[in-house]
Design a protein around this motif. Structure first.
Motif, PDB file in Angstrom:
ATOM      1  N   ASN A   1       9.809 -37.381  11.415  1.00  8.51           N
ATOM      2  CA  ASN A   1      10.066 -36.410  10.356  1.00  8.51           C
ATOM      3  C   ASN A   1      11.247 -35.524  10.767  1.00  8.51           C
ATOM      4  N   TYR A   2      12.138 -35.199   9.813  1.00  8.91           N
ATOM      5  CA  TYR A   2      13.308 -34.410  10.201  1.00  8.91           C
ATOM      6  C   TYR A   2      13.896 -33.650   9.018  1.00  8.91           C
ATOM      7  N   ALA A   3      14.721 -32.652   9.358  1.00 11.80           N
ATOM      8  CA  ALA A   3      15.421 -31.827   8.368  1.00 11.80           C
ATOM      9  C   ALA A   3      16.905 -31.817   8.700  1.00 11.80           C
ATOM     10  N   THR A   4      17.742 -32.076   7.696  1.00 15.01           N
ATOM     11  CA  THR A   4      19.195 -32.056   7.860  1.00 15.01           C
ATOM     12  C   THR A   4      19.797 -31.154   6.794  1.00 15.01           C
ATOM     13  N   GLY A   5      20.482 -30.086   7.219  1.00 15.84           N
ATOM     14  CA  GLY A   5      21.079 -29.153   6.270  1.00 15.84           C
ATOM     15  C   GLY A   5      22.523 -28.848   6.609  1.00 15.84           C
ATOM     16  N   GLY A   6      23.339 -28.693   5.583  1.00 18.46           N
ATOM     17  CA  GLY A   6      24.746 -28.386   5.805  1.00 18.46           C
ATOM     18  C   GLY A   6      24.957 -27.047   6.481  1.00 18.46           C
ATOM     19  N   ASN A   7      24.135 -26.042   6.139  1.00 17.03           N
ATOM     20  CA  ASN A   7      24.253 -24.715   6.734  1.00 17.03           C
ATOM     21  C   ASN A   7      23.049 -24.338   7.595  1.00 17.03           C
ATOM     22  N   VAL A   8      21.847 -24.665   7.119  1.00 18.73           N
ATOM     23  CA  VAL A   8      20.632 -24.307   7.847  1.00 18.73           C
ATOM     24  C   VAL A   8      19.672 -25.487   7.809  1.00 18.73           C
ATOM     25  N   ALA A   9      19.076 -25.814   8.952  1.00 20.83           N
ATOM     26  CA  ALA A   9      18.019 -26.826   9.026  1.00 20.83           C
ATOM     27  C   ALA A   9      16.910 -26.290   9.917  1.00 20.83           C
ATOM     28  N   ARG A  10      15.703 -26.178   9.359  1.00 15.19           N
ATOM     29  CA  ARG A  10      14.593 -25.594  10.109  1.00 15.19           C
ATOM     30  C   ARG A  10      13.314 -26.405   9.877  1.00 15.19           C
TER      31      ARG A  10
ATOM     32  N   GLY B   1      11.667 -29.636  11.583  1.00 20.02           N
ATOM     33  CA  GLY B   1      11.679 -31.075  11.348  1.00 20.02           C
ATOM     34  C   GLY B   1      10.342 -31.606  10.888  1.00 20.02           C
ATOM     35  N   LEU B   2       9.257 -31.075  11.456  1.00 15.57           N
ATOM     36  CA  LEU B   2       7.916 -31.430  10.997  1.00 15.57           C
ATOM     37  C   LEU B   2       7.413 -30.427   9.972  1.00 15.57           C
ATOM     38  N   ILE B   3       7.358 -29.143  10.351  1.00 19.02           N
ATOM     39  CA  ILE B   3       6.821 -28.106   9.470  1.00 19.02           C
ATOM     40  C   ILE B   3       7.721 -26.879   9.497  1.00 19.02           C
ATOM     41  N   TYR B   4       8.022 -26.343   8.313  1.00 18.49           N
ATOM     42  CA  TYR B   4       8.523 -24.983   8.217  1.00 18.49           C
ATOM     43  C   TYR B   4       7.337 -24.145   7.771  1.00 18.49           C
ATOM     44  N   ASN B   5       6.906 -23.223   8.630  1.00 16.08           N
ATOM     45  CA  ASN B   5       5.664 -22.503   8.382  1.00 16.08           C
ATOM     46  C   ASN B   5       5.898 -21.009   8.272  1.00 16.08           C
ATOM     47  N   ALA B   6       5.702 -20.472   7.065  1.00 15.27           N
ATOM     48  CA  ALA B   6       5.712 -19.028   6.860  1.00 15.27           C
ATOM     49  C   ALA B   6       4.310 -18.517   6.567  1.00 15.27           C
ATOM     50  N   GLY B   7       3.332 -19.445   6.610  1.00 13.47           N
ATOM     51  CA  GLY B   7       1.947 -19.083   6.333  1.00 13.47           C
ATOM     52  C   GLY B   7       1.069 -19.312   7.534  1.00 13.47           C
ATOM     53  N   THR B   8       0.001 -20.098   7.373  1.00 13.90           N
ATOM     54  CA  THR B   8      -0.967 -20.344   8.431  1.00 13.90           C
ATOM     55  C   THR B   8      -1.237 -21.832   8.571  1.00 13.90           C
ATOM     56  N   VAL B   9      -1.137 -22.336   9.782  1.00 18.17           N
ATOM     57  CA  VAL B   9      -1.604 -23.682  10.110  1.00 18.17           C
ATOM     58  C   VAL B   9      -2.645 -23.504  11.206  1.00 18.17           C
TER      59      VAL B   9
ATOM     60  N   GLY C   1       7.894 -40.341   8.986  1.00 21.69           N
ATOM     61  CA  GLY C   1       9.199 -40.620   8.404  1.00 21.69           C
ATOM     62  C   GLY C   1       9.581 -39.833   7.179  1.00 21.69           C
ATOM     63  N   ASN C   2       9.024 -38.642   7.004  1.00 25.31           N
ATOM     64  CA  ASN C   2       9.397 -37.787   5.878  1.00 25.31           C
ATOM     65  C   ASN C   2      10.611 -36.937   6.256  1.00 25.31           C
ATOM     66  N   TYR C   3      11.438 -36.579   5.258  1.00 25.45           N
ATOM     67  CA  TYR C   3      12.636 -35.813   5.603  1.00 25.45           C
ATOM     68  C   TYR C   3      13.138 -34.983   4.432  1.00 25.45           C
ATOM     69  N   VAL C   4      13.931 -33.964   4.769  1.00 28.81           N
ATOM     70  CA  VAL C   4      14.680 -33.191   3.782  1.00 28.81           C
ATOM     71  C   VAL C   4      16.156 -33.268   4.144  1.00 28.81           C
ATOM     72  N   GLN C   5      16.984 -33.336   3.117  1.00 32.01           N
ATOM     73  CA  GLN C   5      18.436 -33.428   3.305  1.00 32.01           C
ATOM     74  C   GLN C   5      19.100 -32.518   2.281  1.00 32.01           C
ATOM     75  N   ALA C   6      19.890 -31.554   2.772  1.00 35.75           N
ATOM     76  CA  ALA C   6      20.456 -30.550   1.874  1.00 35.75           C
ATOM     77  C   ALA C   6      21.904 -30.260   2.231  1.00 35.75           C
ATOM     78  N   THR C   7      22.688 -29.924   1.222  1.00 35.33           N
ATOM     79  CA  THR C   7      24.050 -29.467   1.481  1.00 35.33           C
ATOM     80  C   THR C   7      24.050 -28.026   1.968  1.00 35.33           C
ATOM     81  N   ASN C   8      22.992 -27.278   1.669  1.00 37.22           N
ATOM     82  CA  ASN C   8      22.903 -25.882   2.082  1.00 37.22           C
ATOM     83  C   ASN C   8      21.731 -25.681   3.048  1.00 37.22           C
ATOM     84  N   ILE C   9      20.520 -25.447   2.530  1.00 37.07           N
ATOM     85  CA  ILE C   9      19.372 -25.121   3.367  1.00 37.07           C
ATOM     86  C   ILE C   9      18.331 -26.230   3.292  1.00 37.07           C
ATOM     87  N   ALA C  10      17.909 -26.708   4.470  1.00 36.96           N
ATOM     88  CA  ALA C  10      16.856 -27.716   4.569  1.00 36.96           C
ATOM     89  C   ALA C  10      15.714 -27.146   5.401  1.00 36.96           C
ATOM     90  N   GLU C  11      14.497 -27.153   4.839  1.00 35.22           N
ATOM     91  CA  GLU C  11      13.345 -26.575   5.536  1.00 35.22           C
ATOM     92  C   GLU C  11      12.122 -27.468   5.365  1.00 35.22           C
TER      93      GLU C  11
END
Length: 289
Positions: free
Chosen positions: A262-271, A273-281, A220-230
């Protein structure tokens, strides 16, 4: 209180000029038990929303806290309860602790550590803490190799913590960056943490460039943004590594659902919902991705 002694405003707005601080609740520690919603007895320090806790500025200071519930601390600086600032090579140890409803106007609602500070957490809960970055913990420091002893943190729960900012909200529960030669965390649950801002990243964990060990539950974790949510639960940046998101194979946690809601909500970009990964998992094992 039913689970401890209430101590009002006895330890507040303290700036350390000593090298050793010990805070012991002197209460019985009940063995860790996932089926018990209140597995410890605590002494309770209630700052009533009017005071901050400890600011450590002396280098090589050792701070140890055991069997205490810190609640309702408020700071206009970093770290509502503990601000390890400019305390080069200082160490914070917290065992069988609760940090509840603490707030920082800046970074680290409960704990903020910078300037090469170390931290060891075990059997500790963070609930309802808030800040702009690192709702519960903000750690932006070089981590010495000794900080990997005991995993940096072990069996820690982050519940309902939040990063809230009009600009960049990062790390609803935990913001971590710096450099390290060892695995930093092991065995963590993140539930119902959030980041809300113009840009929002990492509803539970914002991992800029560190190595994190095993995370065993994300709910149940989340991000909420008017612009970018990751990263509704986790933002894992360039150079960052998460070793494992999986069940722990023991009877206490067997059968837990690993990742739900888990989820991401963004006004312009949402990426992510669980993980935004630019590294290593390295490993994800789940029955509910």
């Amino acid at each position: 209180s039913s689970d401890g002694i209430v101590l009002l405003l006895v330890l507040n707005n303290i700036t350390s000029n000593t090298t050793n601080i010990y805070i012991d609740g002197k209460r019985q520690i009940i063995p860790w038990d996932e089926s018990n919603p209140a597995p410890y007895n605590y002494s309770i320090i209630d700052y009533q929303g009017n005071y901050s806790g400890f600011q450590v500025t002396n280098p090589s200071t050792y701070v140890e806290a055991t069997s205490i519930q810190f609640m309702n601390a408020s700071s206009d600086e970093n770290g509502g309860v503990f601000n390890i600032a400019n305390g080069r090579n200082s160490t914070l140890v917290a065992n069988y602790m609760k940090f509840v409803d603490n707030h920082s106007d800046k970074y680290g609602g409960a704990i903020a550590i910078t300037e090469d500070g170390n931290m060891h957490l075990a059997y500790t809960r963070f609930e309802g803490n808030t800040a702009q970055k690192g709702g519960a913990i903000y750690k932006d420091a070089t981590i010495r190799s000794s900080d990997s002893i005991g995993g940096g943190w072990s069996d820690v729960k982050f519940l309902n913590n939040g990063a809230i900012s009009s600009t960049d909200a990062e790390g609803g529960a935990f913001y971590i960056s710096g450099s390290s030669s060892g695995i930093y965390g092991w065995g963590s649950e993140f539930a119902n943490n959030y980041a809300i801002g113009n840009n929002a990243r990492g509803g539970a964990l914002y991992n800029k460039n560190m190595t994190v060990g095993q995370i065993y539950a994300l709910h149940g974790n989340y991000v909420q943004a008017t612009n970018i949510a990751e990263g509704g639960a986790i933002y894992n940046g360039e150079g960052a590594t998460i070793n494992s998101i999986s069940y722990l194979n023991d009877e206490e946690r067997r059968g837990w659902v690993l990742t739900t809601g888990n989820y991401a909500t963004g006004g312009n970009v949402a990426r992510g919902g669980l993980i935004y990964n630019a590294g290593t998992v390295d490993n994800i094992t789940s029955n509910s991705l």
